[in-house]
Structure formats: structure tokens, C-alpha cells
Design a protein around this motif. Structure first.
Motif, short mmCIF file in Angstrom:
data_model
loop_
_atom_site.label_atom_id
_atom_site.label_comp_id
_atom_site.label_asym_id
_atom_site.label_seq_id
_atom_site.Cartn_x
_atom_site.Cartn_y
_atom_site.Cartn_z
N THR A 70 0.87 -1.17 0.00
CA THR A 70 0.00 0.00 0.00
C THR A 70 0.91 1.22 0.00
N ILE A 71 0.74 2.06 -1.00
CA ILE A 71 1.57 3.26 -1.08
C ILE A 71 0.71 4.47 -0.75
N SER A 72 1.25 5.34 0.06
CA SER A 72 0.53 6.56 0.44
C SER A 72 1.50 7.73 0.41
N TRP A 73 0.96 8.90 0.16
CA TRP A 73 1.78 10.11 0.14
C TRP A 73 0.94 11.32 0.55
N GLU A 74 1.55 12.25 1.22
CA GLU A 74 0.87 13.49 1.61
C GLU A 74 1.90 14.61 1.76
N ASN A 75 1.38 15.83 1.61
CA ASN A 75 2.23 17.04 1.70
C ASN A 75 3.43 16.96 0.76
N VAL A 76 3.22 16.41 -0.43
CA VAL A 76 4.29 16.32 -1.43
C VAL A 76 4.39 17.64 -2.18
N ASN A 77 5.55 18.26 -2.08
CA ASN A 77 5.80 19.53 -2.76
C ASN A 77 7.08 19.43 -3.57
N VAL A 78 7.04 19.98 -4.76
CA VAL A 78 8.22 20.01 -5.63
C VAL A 78 8.38 21.42 -6.17
N HIS A 79 9.58 21.97 -6.03
CA HIS A 79 9.90 23.30 -6.55
C HIS A 79 11.02 23.19 -7.59
N VAL A 80 10.99 24.09 -8.54
CA VAL A 80 12.09 24.21 -9.51
C VAL A 80 13.16 25.09 -8.90
N LYS A 81 14.38 24.58 -8.85
CA LYS A 81 15.48 25.37 -8.28
C LYS A 81 15.84 26.51 -9.22
N PRO A 82 15.95 27.74 -8.72
CA PRO A 82 16.35 28.86 -9.59
C PRO A 82 17.79 28.70 -10.06
N LYS A 83 18.05 29.16 -11.26
CA LYS A 83 19.40 29.05 -11.81
C LYS A 83 20.34 30.02 -11.12
N ASN A 84 21.60 29.62 -11.03
CA ASN A 84 22.62 30.48 -10.43
C ASN A 84 22.91 31.67 -11.33
N ARG A 85 23.18 32.79 -10.70
CA ARG A 85 23.57 33.96 -11.47
C ARG A 85 25.03 33.85 -11.91
N ALA A 86 25.44 34.74 -12.77
CA ALA A 86 26.81 34.73 -13.27
C ALA A 86 27.79 35.06 -12.15
N CYS A 87 29.04 34.73 -12.40
CA CYS A 87 30.14 35.03 -11.47
C CYS A 87 30.00 34.31 -10.13
N CYS A 88 29.40 33.14 -10.17
CA CYS A 88 29.32 32.26 -8.99
C CYS A 88 28.63 32.94 -7.81
N ARG A 89 27.60 33.75 -8.08
CA ARG A 89 26.93 34.47 -7.01
C ARG A 89 25.72 33.72 -6.46
N GLY A 90 25.46 32.52 -6.97
CA GLY A 90 24.33 31.75 -6.49
C GLY A 90 23.02 32.22 -7.09
N PRO A 91 21.90 31.62 -6.68
CA PRO A 91 20.60 31.99 -7.25
C PRO A 91 20.15 33.38 -6.81
#
Length: 680
Positions: A70-91
Motif C-alpha cells: 500500500t503506497i501513500s503520500w501526503e504534503n508532497v511539494n516540488v519546486h524548480v530550483k532557480p538558476k545560479n547567477r553569473a560570477c558564482c553568485r548563487g541563485p
């Protein structure tokens, strides 16, 4: 089954044979008390012989004894990670991550076939990938409670489930039975003997209607004629159900199939569910006949649950919500159209979707699902084979190393032999080029002009062997990488097993072809005519051929497609070619490019074949009073002009062998990194 009556209240033992995970479990005993039998079930001699239960009840009792999921799931959330900015500054902190799945919940019990439907972009495939722990962690972040029999097993869900993905990927030159045998040898439990594995392959072939095409090659649409699309789809199911997993996920199993074949595939899934499996599948635009085969439906819209439950209840829910399904209208099409976001009407459609999803959360059906999820979590099943497999700390590979190697090497060898463009075309190309080159340089004279001709043809032969070998393997990995990554991901075999098998399977062709090439060119061109010199020449070019193959493997494993590999190989090889000692004298190499000279196998191989040709030649024809100047009186003078040293021959041999090993190791390392990234 026979059940003997002797008392109004009595005990009956039922014995049956069953199979789970590809292993027979005979003598499954079910003890039943207080069996009530009517007088109509009495035989002529007064003994009562009656069915203990209806077929479905007996079946589910048997299923329960074998363990189900029996498979169950709840409160499943998925977000798209924002792309990092230039010069290694992170998202960028101002960018709001896209919310793909929003508090998704659901539950599927054994014996159920559930259809996940919705418009494109509703989150169907993302939900399936999240449930199976196959979310790409580099681009998506997932959270939620996903449980098997009330227990959070994490990535252990892969050990007890099968996932039939949307794209059918097979080695095209294998037959149906060979492919299934390959999977059986590597994926079934270690305790299962070979005879039982082969027997299971025959059973699956029979069950899925693949008997008539079991000895046909699978093929590749548009390139190699093979089995039909429907047979290929059924083969995908056969590949996954060999181990008889209790939990099955399918991503759009009817895509690209006609209505008849689509119904055939879904009926196959229903049969599996009727045997006690838990089956979830996303499905794209099913016909009304196909949709009627599903037990339950999960309607997705904008990453939310719009409805989950039996198919009849869905019609009632939408009717109560104010969206009745028209008469004689396909319910699946109705749900998809109702929950779709129409271009130009985005605000209204999204508002309608939110309203429907909110209303479903207020229904008794939704509350019942959430209560069942809670109840299952409070009473987890922490025993049995499924629990042990989910939390197994043993190797992710079912087969030991040597068994993996034997199976993968056998498959790679068959692929090389059967691939129509490999052996025949490559052999024909070698013979034609060898003859053409030999006729152009037929029986060269050993005089002053002949020195330039001999040096030119030696380097030309070296270049030809290199380019033909490199381009001969550029398609080796890009074509098979998607298949390799999928098979590696489910634990069929190790990276080193696959890489070694590929290398060894292709090795004979890259030994045989250089030998044929040398046998034609050496004697026709008229090089130094001793058998020993011929053997050395052949050995050098054979080694060069395999070094070039190693370099080709680096490009092939690094590239994601054959087109990319073909585009980047020539620019990488030209600098190595330039520092081979023919176009540029070794003493003239600029200091800042000296490292390229050391990486070029052309340099060491060219020195070896030049030494092999000229070191034993004591005199070269020279006209003292002629118009042509006497530049070279013997072979030593030629080597001195080329800046080659006979004393370097053993160093050159050693460096060439080192290149062979190092380049191949780099290719393996690239493939290993790719595999590990795909697994994560």
C-alpha cells in the motif's frame, strides 16, 4: 479446489503454489474456520465439495499471504530550483521558485489500477518521479511523506517496485528473448538458479503475448527493422515484471499506440492489478473503453489534486461542483478539458481549478483518504520480505561481478557482430583505402625523391589508421548512454563492467582491421622488405589504432550525441596531428605548446615507424653530378634530418602503452561521473 465437509464448524487447509519476485513459494497454507456450506453443494456420496470463497476473495486471501504494498503520500511539494547567477553568485533571491507540485496527497491499495490524468504541465510525471525517488536533484527540490505500508522507505522504494518509463530503450540488435534473458540473469534474486530464471522468461513471454516475436530482433525505428511498436511496449512491461514486483509505476504506457493496442496494454495492467499488484500510471488522452478499465482515477491540475477515487464517483463529484459531464462524452477527455488552462483565459481557468481542488478537499472522500493515510502510518508493517528488501544494506546489484561481466560482454559482442554498419562497412572501407593508397605509392624507389615519398606515406598511413579508429567509435557511447544510464540506475550492472565489456567486445575489430591494412599497404608500397620490419610496423599501427580508439572513447563518453562527438573530435585531433614530427620539426615547437607534443601519439609512433624503416638502410641512391642534390646518403641521415633517435624506441613504446591506458582510464572516469550524477 476441493473442500471436504465433515462438520458444520471445521478447519480447511488450502494448498497452492505461487510465485513472487521470480521465486516459487509452494505450499502456501490458508487456514479457514467456520466454513458454511449449503446443502446444494453436497455430492452424491454425501461429501460436500464446494468452493471455499469466490475467485476474487480467494485470490486476495492468497495475495495477503504473499505480502502486498500500500503506497501513500501526503504534503508532497516540488519546486524548480532557480538558476545560479553569473560570477558564482548563487541563485537570485528575488526569483520565486516555480511550485510544480502543491501539497499533493493520495493512497493506493493492492489490487488497484489507478490512472493519473490531467492536462499537459499538470504535474503527472513529476508526481510519478517523486514517488519513485527519481527527481533530478540538480533542477528540482522535493519534500513530503511517501510511505510503503506506513513506513518511509526513502530510495528503498526502488528495490520493491518497477518503473516502466515512457520511452522504450533497447539494444536494437538483440532479440526479444535475448533481452529478457539478459535482464533475468542480472536482476532476479541471487538465490534463483539459472533454470528457474529461464523458465520465468518463458512465462513472461507467454503472459505478455510475445511468443510469436521472441526470436525477432528488437530493431530501431527508422534505422533497423524489428518488432512493432505495440510489441516493443509490451517488452518494456516484460522487462520490469520479470521479478514480479508488488508495486508498478508506468509513465504514459499508451503513448504512440493505436486505440486497439492501447486497450490491450491497459488490460494487461488491469490483469496485473487483479493479481494483487499495486499499479499507478499516468495516461494521456485515453479512450472511453480504456478509461473504463481503471479502478480509480487521480485528476491533477496545476500541481494539485482535483479528485481521487473511483471513476463513478468522479462523475458525481464534478456534477455536484457544477461541471456535469455531457451524455455520451468520454469522461477522461471531460476531466482534462475541464482542468486545462486555455491560452488567453489563464486567470479564469486557474481560478476554476483552484475552486474545484478546494471543494474536493472539503469532501468526505478526501477526508477518508487522509484518515486512511494517517491510520496506515500509525500501524506500519515492519516485517516481511518487502520490508527487508526496502531497507536492505546489501549491494544494489543482484548479480555478482563475474555474472554481470559475462552477461554484458555477451550482449556487447552480439551488438558488435550484428550491427550492420560496423564490421562490413569498416572492413570494406579499410580495403578500399589500402588499395588506393598502395596504388598511388606503388613500389617506391629508394632514391633522393623517394625519401620524401616514403616519409609522406608513412605519416599518411599513421593518420589514416588514427582517423578511421577515432571516428569508428564516436557513436559507441552516445547511442547507448541513455540505455546504460537507465540500466545502471536500476542496478543491473556496474560502470566498470559495462566499460570493460564494450572495450573487449570492440577490441578484435581494432586488431584485425589494422593488420589487414598493413598487409596490403606494406608490401605494395615497397617499404623495407623484411618480415621482422613488417611485424614491427604492424604492431606499431595496431597499437596506434587502439590509442586512437581510447581517444575516441574520451570524446564519445563526454559527448551527449553523435553529432556533438563528430563536431568536437577533429578540432581536438588537429593540434596533436601538427606536433607529430611531419608538419613541424620537433626542434621548432614553440615552448608554450611543448605540452601538446608530449600528448601526441603521432610523435612517438612516427618516430618508431621512421626508425623501423630507415635504421637498417645503409645507402640511398645519390647522383653526384645530377640536378637533384644528394641530401641523404643513408637512413641515419634521414632520421637525423627528422630529428628522430633510434635510441628512443623503447621510450616511445612505453609512452604509447601509457597513453593507451591513461586515455582509456579518462574515458572510464567520464562515464563513471555521468553515471553517478544520473543516479543522484
Amino acid at each position: 479446489m476441493d473442500y471436504i465437509h465433515s462438520n458444520p464448524t471445521y478447519t480447511v487447509a488450502v494448498t497452492a503454489e505461487t510465485t513472487t519476485h521470480g521465486v516459487d513459494f509452494p505450499d502456501v497454507n490458508i487456514e479457514v474456520k467456520e466454513l458454511i456450506v449449503s446443502k446444494n453443494d453436497t455430492s452424491d456420496n454425501g461429501t460436500i465439495r464446494a468452493p471455499l470463497l469466490s475467485w476474487n476473495e480467494a485470490h486476495h486471501s492468497m495475495v495477503d499471504s504473499m505480502e502486498t504494498v500500500t503506497i501513500s503520500w501526503e504534503n508532497v511539494n516540488v519546486h524548480v530550483k532557480p538558476k545560479n547567477r553569473a560570477c558564482c553568485r548563487g541563485p537570485d533571491p528575488n526569483v520565486v521558485p516555480k511550485h510544480v507540485l502543491r501539497n499533493v496527497y493520495g493512497m493506493v491499495r493492492p489490487g488497484s489500477l489507478v490512472a493519473i490524468i490531467g492536462a499537459s504541465g499538470s504535474g503527472k510525471t513529476t508526481l510519478l518521479n517523486t514517488l519513485t525517488s527519481r527527481v533530478n536533484s540538480e533542477t528540482l527540490s522535493a519534500s513530503g511523506d511517501i510511505k510503503i505500508n506506513g513506513i518511509d522507505v526513502g530510495t528503498g522504494i526502488r528495490n520493491i517496485s518497477a518503473y516502466v518509463q515512457q520511452d522504450d530503450m533497447f539494444i536494437s540488435t538483440m532479440t526479444v528473448k535475448e533481452h529478457l534473458t539478459f535482464r533475468a540473469m542480472l536482476r532476479m534474486d541471487r538465490e534463483v538458479n539459472k533454470k528457474r530464471r529461464l523458465q520465468r522468461v518463458d512465462e513472461v513471454i507467454q503472459e505478455l503475448g510475445l511468443k510469436k516475436c521472441e526470436n525477432n530482433i528488437i530493431g530501431d525505428p527508422g534505422r533497423l527493422k524489428g518488432i512493432s511498436g505495440g510489441e516493443m511496449r509490451r517488452l518494456s512491461f516484460a522487462s520490469e515484471v520479470l521479478t514480479n514486483p508488488p508495486l508498478l509505476f508506468c509513465d504514459e504506457p499508451t503513448s504512440g499506440l493505436d486505440s486497439f493496442m492501447a486497450e490491450n496494454i491497459v488490460q494487461l495492467l488491469k490483469n496485473m492489478a487483479d493479481k494483487g499488484k499495486t499499479v499507478l500510471c499516468t495516461i494521456h488522452q485515453p479512450s472511453s473503453e480504456v478509461f473504463a478499465l481503471f479502478h480509480d482515477v487521480l485528476v491533477m491540475a496545476e500541481g494539485r489534486v482535483a479528485y481521487m477515487g473511483d471513476t463513478d464517483g468522479a462523475l458525481q463529484f464534478y456534477k455536484q461542483t457544477g461541471y456535469p459531464c455531457p451524455t455520451n462524452y468520454n469522461p477522461a477527455d471531460f476531466y482534462i478539458m475541464t482542468m486545462a488552462v486555455i491560452p488567453g483565459k489563464e486567470p479564469e481557468c486557474k481560478q476554476k481549478i483552484e475552486t474545484i481542488c478546494d471543494k474536493f478537499e472539503e469532501t468526505d472522500r478526501c477526508k477518508s483518504i487522509k484518515n486512511e493515510i494517517k491510520s496506515t502510518a500509525e500501524n506500519p508493517k515492519k516485517t516481511g520480505i518487502i520490508y527487508e528488501e526496502a531497507f536492505s544494506n546489501t549491494s544494489r546489484y543482484e548479480a555478482p561481478w563475474y555474472q554481470q561481466f559475462v552477461a554484458v560482454f555477451a550482449r556487447s559482442t552480439k551488438t558488435v557482430i550484428r550491427e550492420p554498419m560496423v564490421m562490413r562497412v569498416r572492413a570494406a572501407q579499410t580495403i578500399v583505402l589500402a588499395l588506393m593508397l598502395s596504388l598511388i605509392y606503388l613500389q617506391l624507389d629508394l632514391d633522393q625523391p623517394g625519401v620524401m615519398n616514403v616519409n609522406g606515406v608513412l605519416f599518411l598511413v599513421l593518420t589514416n589508421v588514427t582517423f578511421s579508429s577515432v571516428f569508428g567509435v564516436l557513436n559507441s557511447f552516445p547511442l547507448e548512454t541513455p540505455i546504460f544510464l537507465r540500466e545502471y540506475g536500476i542496478g543491473l550492472y556496474r560502470v566498470d563492467v559495462y566499460f570493460m565489456s564494450k572495450c573487449l567486445a570492440e577490441l578484435p575489430s581494432f586488431i584485425f582491421i589494422p593488420i589487414v591494412f598493413c598487409a596490403i599497404t606494406y608490401w605494395m608500397i615497397g617499404l623495407y622488405a623484411t618480415f621482422e620490419a613488417f611485424l614491427v610496423f604492424t604492431a606499431i599501427l595496431t597499437l596506434v589504432s587502439n590509442i586512437a580508439v581510447s581517444f575516441g572513447y574520451i570524446v564519445s563518453t563526454a559527448a551527449n550525441s553523435v553529432t556533438t562527438a563528430l563536431a568536437i573530435a577533429p578540432p581536438l585531433m588537429i593540434p596533436l596531428l601538427m606536433f607529430g614530427g611531419f608538419f613541424l620539426n620537433s626542434d621548432s615547437v614553440p615552448p608554450y605548446f611543448i605540452w601538446l607534443e608530449y600528448l601526441s601519439w603521432f610523435k612517438y609512433a612516427n618516430e618508431l615507424i621512421a626508425v623501423n624503416q630507415w635504421s637498417n638502410i645503409d645507402s640511398i641512391e645519390c647522383e653526384v653530378n645530377g640536378t637533384i642534390p644528394c641530401l641523404y646518403r643513408n637512413g641515419e641521415a634521414v632520421l637525423k634530418y627528422l630529428n628522430f633517435e633510434a635510441d628512443n624506441r623503447w621510450l616511445d613504446w612505453g609512452l604509447l602503452f601509457a597513453m593507451l591506458i591513461v586515455y582509456r582510464f579518462i574515458a572510464f572516469l567520464i562515464l563513471f561521473i555521468k553515471a553517478r550524477k544520473s543516479k543522484n
